[in-house]
Design an enzyme around this catalytic site. Sequence first.
Site, PDB file in Angstrom:
ATOM      1  N   VAL A  65     -23.210  53.600  29.967  1.00  0.00           N
ATOM      2  CA  VAL A  65     -24.360  53.597  30.867  1.00  0.00           C
ATOM      3  C   VAL A  65     -25.662  53.835  30.105  1.00  0.00           C
ATOM      4  O   VAL A  65     -26.733  53.871  30.697  1.00  0.00           O
ATOM      5  CB  VAL A  65     -24.162  54.632  32.011  1.00  0.00           C
ATOM      6  CG1 VAL A  65     -22.955  54.254  32.867  1.00  0.00           C
ATOM      7  CG2 VAL A  65     -24.001  56.052  31.489  1.00  0.00           C
ATOM      8  N   HIS A  85     -20.094  49.755  34.357  1.00  0.00           N
ATOM      9  CA  HIS A  85     -20.080  51.077  35.000  1.00  0.00           C
ATOM     10  C   HIS A  85     -21.483  51.566  35.363  1.00  0.00           C
ATOM     11  O   HIS A  85     -21.673  52.764  35.577  1.00  0.00           O
ATOM     12  CB  HIS A  85     -19.376  52.103  34.097  1.00  0.00           C
ATOM     13  CG  HIS A  85     -17.890  51.901  33.998  1.00  0.00           C
ATOM     14  ND1 HIS A  85     -17.098  52.499  33.044  1.00  0.00           N
ATOM     15  CD2 HIS A  85     -17.040  51.143  34.762  1.00  0.00           C
ATOM     16  CE1 HIS A  85     -15.827  52.130  33.207  1.00  0.00           C
ATOM     17  NE2 HIS A  85     -15.776  51.311  34.241  1.00  0.00           N
ATOM     18  N   ASN A 117     -11.440  50.887  16.599  1.00  0.00           N
ATOM     19  CA  ASN A 117     -11.580  52.229  17.173  1.00  0.00           C
ATOM     20  C   ASN A 117     -11.349  53.265  16.076  1.00  0.00           C
ATOM     21  O   ASN A 117     -10.683  52.983  15.082  1.00  0.00           O
ATOM     22  CB  ASN A 117     -10.553  52.414  18.304  1.00  0.00           C
ATOM     23  CG  ASN A 117     -11.026  53.372  19.378  1.00  0.00           C
ATOM     24  OD1 ASN A 117     -12.157  53.273  19.838  1.00  0.00           O
ATOM     25  ND2 ASN A 117     -10.187  54.298  19.777  1.00  0.00           N
TER      26      ASN A 117
HETATM   27  C1  BJW Z   1     -15.029  55.822  18.055  1.00  0.00           C
HETATM   28  C2  BJW Z   1     -16.018  56.487  17.394  1.00  0.00           C
HETATM   29  C3  BJW Z   1     -16.666  55.760  16.410  1.00  0.00           C
HETATM   30  C4  BJW Z   1     -15.254  57.869  18.771  1.00  0.00           C
HETATM   31  N1  BJW Z   1     -16.320  54.510  16.167  1.00  0.00           N
HETATM   32  N2  BJW Z   1     -14.683  54.576  17.783  1.00  0.00           N
HETATM   33  C5  BJW Z   1      -3.674  55.132  38.243  1.00  0.00           C
HETATM   34  C6  BJW Z   1      -3.314  54.095  37.389  1.00  0.00           C
HETATM   35  C7  BJW Z   1      -4.220  53.101  37.045  1.00  0.00           C
HETATM   36  C8  BJW Z   1      -5.531  53.118  37.533  1.00  0.00           C
HETATM   37  C9  BJW Z   1      -5.879  54.141  38.381  1.00  0.00           C
HETATM   38  C10 BJW Z   1      -4.957  55.135  38.737  1.00  0.00           C
HETATM   39  N3  BJW Z   1      -5.598  55.997  39.570  1.00  0.00           N
HETATM   40  C11 BJW Z   1      -6.870  55.571  39.742  1.00  0.00           C
HETATM   41  C12 BJW Z   1      -7.066  54.447  39.027  1.00  0.00           C
HETATM   42  C13 BJW Z   1      -8.316  53.664  38.890  1.00  0.00           C
HETATM   43  C14 BJW Z   1      -9.377  54.428  38.112  1.00  0.00           C
HETATM   44  C15 BJW Z   1      -8.794  54.836  36.766  1.00  0.00           C
HETATM   45  O1  BJW Z   1      -8.760  54.069  35.826  1.00  0.00           O
HETATM   46  N4  BJW Z   1      -8.385  56.089  36.627  1.00  0.00           N
HETATM   47  C16 BJW Z   1      -7.791  56.570  35.379  1.00  0.00           C
HETATM   48  C17 BJW Z   1      -8.121  58.029  35.213  1.00  0.00           C
HETATM   49  C18 BJW Z   1      -6.304  56.292  35.401  1.00  0.00           C
HETATM   50  N5  BJW Z   1     -10.509  53.514  37.926  1.00  0.00           N
HETATM   51  C19 BJW Z   1     -11.464  53.430  38.834  1.00  0.00           C
HETATM   52  O2  BJW Z   1     -11.502  54.149  39.819  1.00  0.00           O
HETATM   53  C20 BJW Z   1     -12.503  52.343  38.604  1.00  0.00           C
HETATM   54  N6  BJW Z   1     -12.615  51.558  39.775  1.00  0.00           N
HETATM   55  C21 BJW Z   1     -11.575  50.837  40.248  1.00  0.00           C
HETATM   56  O3  BJW Z   1     -10.469  50.826  39.701  1.00  0.00           O
HETATM   57  O4  BJW Z   1     -11.891  50.096  41.355  1.00  0.00           O
HETATM   58  C22 BJW Z   1     -10.845  49.321  41.968  1.00  0.00           C
HETATM   59  C23 BJW Z   1     -10.602  48.000  41.342  1.00  0.00           C
HETATM   60  C24 BJW Z   1      -9.484  47.298  41.704  1.00  0.00           C
HETATM   61  C25 BJW Z   1      -9.244  46.049  41.151  1.00  0.00           C
HETATM   62  C26 BJW Z   1     -10.116  45.487  40.234  1.00  0.00           C
HETATM   63  C27 BJW Z   1     -11.228  46.180  39.901  1.00  0.00           C
HETATM   64  C28 BJW Z   1     -11.455  47.436  40.441  1.00  0.00           C
HETATM   65  C29 BJW Z   1     -13.866  52.935  38.302  1.00  0.00           C
HETATM   66  C30 BJW Z   1     -13.903  53.615  36.971  1.00  0.00           C
HETATM   67  C31 BJW Z   1     -15.241  54.307  36.759  1.00  0.00           C
HETATM   68  C32 BJW Z   1     -15.303  55.037  35.422  1.00  0.00           C
HETATM   69  N7  BJW Z   1     -16.479  55.831  35.363  1.00  0.00           N
HETATM   70  C33 BJW Z   1     -16.738  56.629  34.164  1.00  0.00           C
HETATM   71  C34 BJW Z   1     -17.905  57.639  34.431  1.00  0.00           C
HETATM   72  C35 BJW Z   1     -19.184  57.005  34.870  1.00  0.00           C
HETATM   73  C36 BJW Z   1     -20.083  56.592  33.757  1.00  0.00           C
HETATM   74  C37 BJW Z   1     -20.769  57.767  33.070  1.00  0.00           C
HETATM   75  O5  BJW Z   1     -20.954  58.839  33.638  1.00  0.00           O
HETATM   76  O6  BJW Z   1     -21.121  57.571  31.895  1.00  0.00           O
HETATM   77  O7  BJW Z   1     -17.048  55.765  33.063  1.00  0.00           O
HETATM   78  S1  BJW Z   1     -15.358  57.561  33.573  1.00  0.00           S
HETATM   79  C38 BJW Z   1     -15.729  57.418  31.890  1.00  0.00           C
HETATM   80  O8  BJW Z   1     -14.599  56.757  31.249  1.00  0.00           O
HETATM   81  C39 BJW Z   1     -16.929  56.456  31.805  1.00  0.00           C
HETATM   82  C40 BJW Z   1     -16.494  55.515  30.698  1.00  0.00           C
HETATM   83  O9  BJW Z   1     -17.172  54.287  30.813  1.00  0.00           O
HETATM   84  C41 BJW Z   1     -14.997  55.416  30.904  1.00  0.00           C
HETATM   85  C42 BJW Z   1     -14.251  54.974  29.686  1.00  0.00           C
HETATM   86  O10 BJW Z   1     -14.363  55.910  28.642  1.00  0.00           O
HETATM   87  P1  BJW Z   1     -14.467  55.399  27.148  1.00  0.00           P
HETATM   88  O11 BJW Z   1     -15.704  54.627  26.970  1.00  0.00           O
HETATM   89  O12 BJW Z   1     -13.210  54.744  26.771  1.00  0.00           O
HETATM   90  O13 BJW Z   1     -14.687  56.790  26.364  1.00  0.00           O
HETATM   91  P2  BJW Z   1     -13.574  57.800  25.801  1.00  0.00           P
HETATM   92  O14 BJW Z   1     -14.270  59.065  25.473  1.00  0.00           O
HETATM   93  O15 BJW Z   1     -12.403  57.881  26.673  1.00  0.00           O
HETATM   94  O16 BJW Z   1     -13.073  57.103  24.447  1.00  0.00           O
HETATM   95  C43 BJW Z   1     -13.941  56.925  23.331  1.00  0.00           C
HETATM   96  C44 BJW Z   1     -13.137  56.287  22.209  1.00  0.00           C
HETATM   97  O17 BJW Z   1     -14.025  56.032  21.139  1.00  0.00           O
HETATM   98  C45 BJW Z   1     -12.019  57.200  21.661  1.00  0.00           C
HETATM   99  O18 BJW Z   1     -10.809  56.450  21.559  1.00  0.00           O
HETATM  100  C46 BJW Z   1     -12.508  57.579  20.266  1.00  0.00           C
HETATM  101  O19 BJW Z   1     -11.469  57.685  19.301  1.00  0.00           O
HETATM  102  C47 BJW Z   1     -13.411  56.426  19.929  1.00  0.00           C
HETATM  103  N8  BJW Z   1     -14.483  56.753  19.009  1.00  0.00           N
HETATM  104  N9  BJW Z   1     -16.096  57.802  17.923  1.00  0.00           N
HETATM  105  C48 BJW Z   1     -15.288  53.966  16.899  1.00  0.00           C
HETATM  106  N10 BJW Z   1     -17.661  56.357  15.681  1.00  0.00           N
END
Ligand code: BJW
Length: 232
Positions: free
Chosen positions: A92, A108, A201
Amino acid sequence: MDIRNIVILTGAGVSAESGLATFRGPDGLWEGHRVEDVCTPEAFARDPALVHAFYDARRAKLGSVEPNAAHRALARLDGQWPGDLLLVTQNVDDLHERAGSKRLIHMHGELKSGWCLACGERFRWEAAMGEQSSCPSCGSVGGVRPDIVWFGEMPYQMDRIEEAIRRCDLFVSIGTSGAVYPAAGFVQTARYCGARTLEMNLEPSLGSYLFDESRTGPASELVPRWVDDLLS
Ligand code: BJW
């Protein structure tokens, strides 16, 4: 394999070296809270002041950080790649656009956008938001929320993203843990549709085994090298 159409997915890891915290690392955001417990519409309804304070602080922090070499390399690729290219970010922050990326979707939402729950309008928002902000469109007070996709909400532009993934020859995932859907499932769609898949990653992600190739290391080193190879 001939590559013409590329989809790139980025996550918090691509901005880590700019000084923005990731979500699930040891110094992750929401110390003491699981992000899944606080980034929900229910959490906002329960304690809007807490959620506004979190996003206000992160919006303010954007003023003191700069795009890093990974953002710049992706912008260079966007500017020079003759085929289709779509950069889908889960982030974001505004570092991809500040680096110069144009073909970009914030699936997001964006810190610098507000959304009025009274009239439904979305608008640019640079300052602190707080609970008593008034909507620049309809003037109502108390209905403005961060334009962020929380758990349980539908990510933005899914139709466009899915179409691009189905048509791509190369799907690349950078700096994301693969913990959050639907983004974590993009690699499976890309594979199913015949694309080559590459992950970059710091460590293997949860879905690392789904990729044809997984490179580990900091994005600021891996991404410029990969872009150089692709453009050469
Ligand atoms: C480096 C590095 C360097 C470090 N170089 N690398 C059960 C099963 C499956 C799904 C679900 C379930 N129960 C619920 C769900 C759905 C749910 C979900 O996925 N939940 C999970 C917890 C399981 N998802 C939703 O609800 C989404 N909506 C949805 O599914 O709607 C229905 C739908 C149906 C059909 C089609 C489409 C949709 C909405 C998800 C919203 C996520 N929101 C957030 C917060 C808001 C944004 C904010 O405040 O900033 O978004 S959560 C948070 O996680 C944020 C991120 O965008 C998101 C992903 O995180 P990200 O970017 O991967 O960060 P990290 O910290 O996890 O990882 C960083 C990585 O970088 C690490 O691996 C490090 O090693 C690496 N790294 N330094 C390279 N220098």
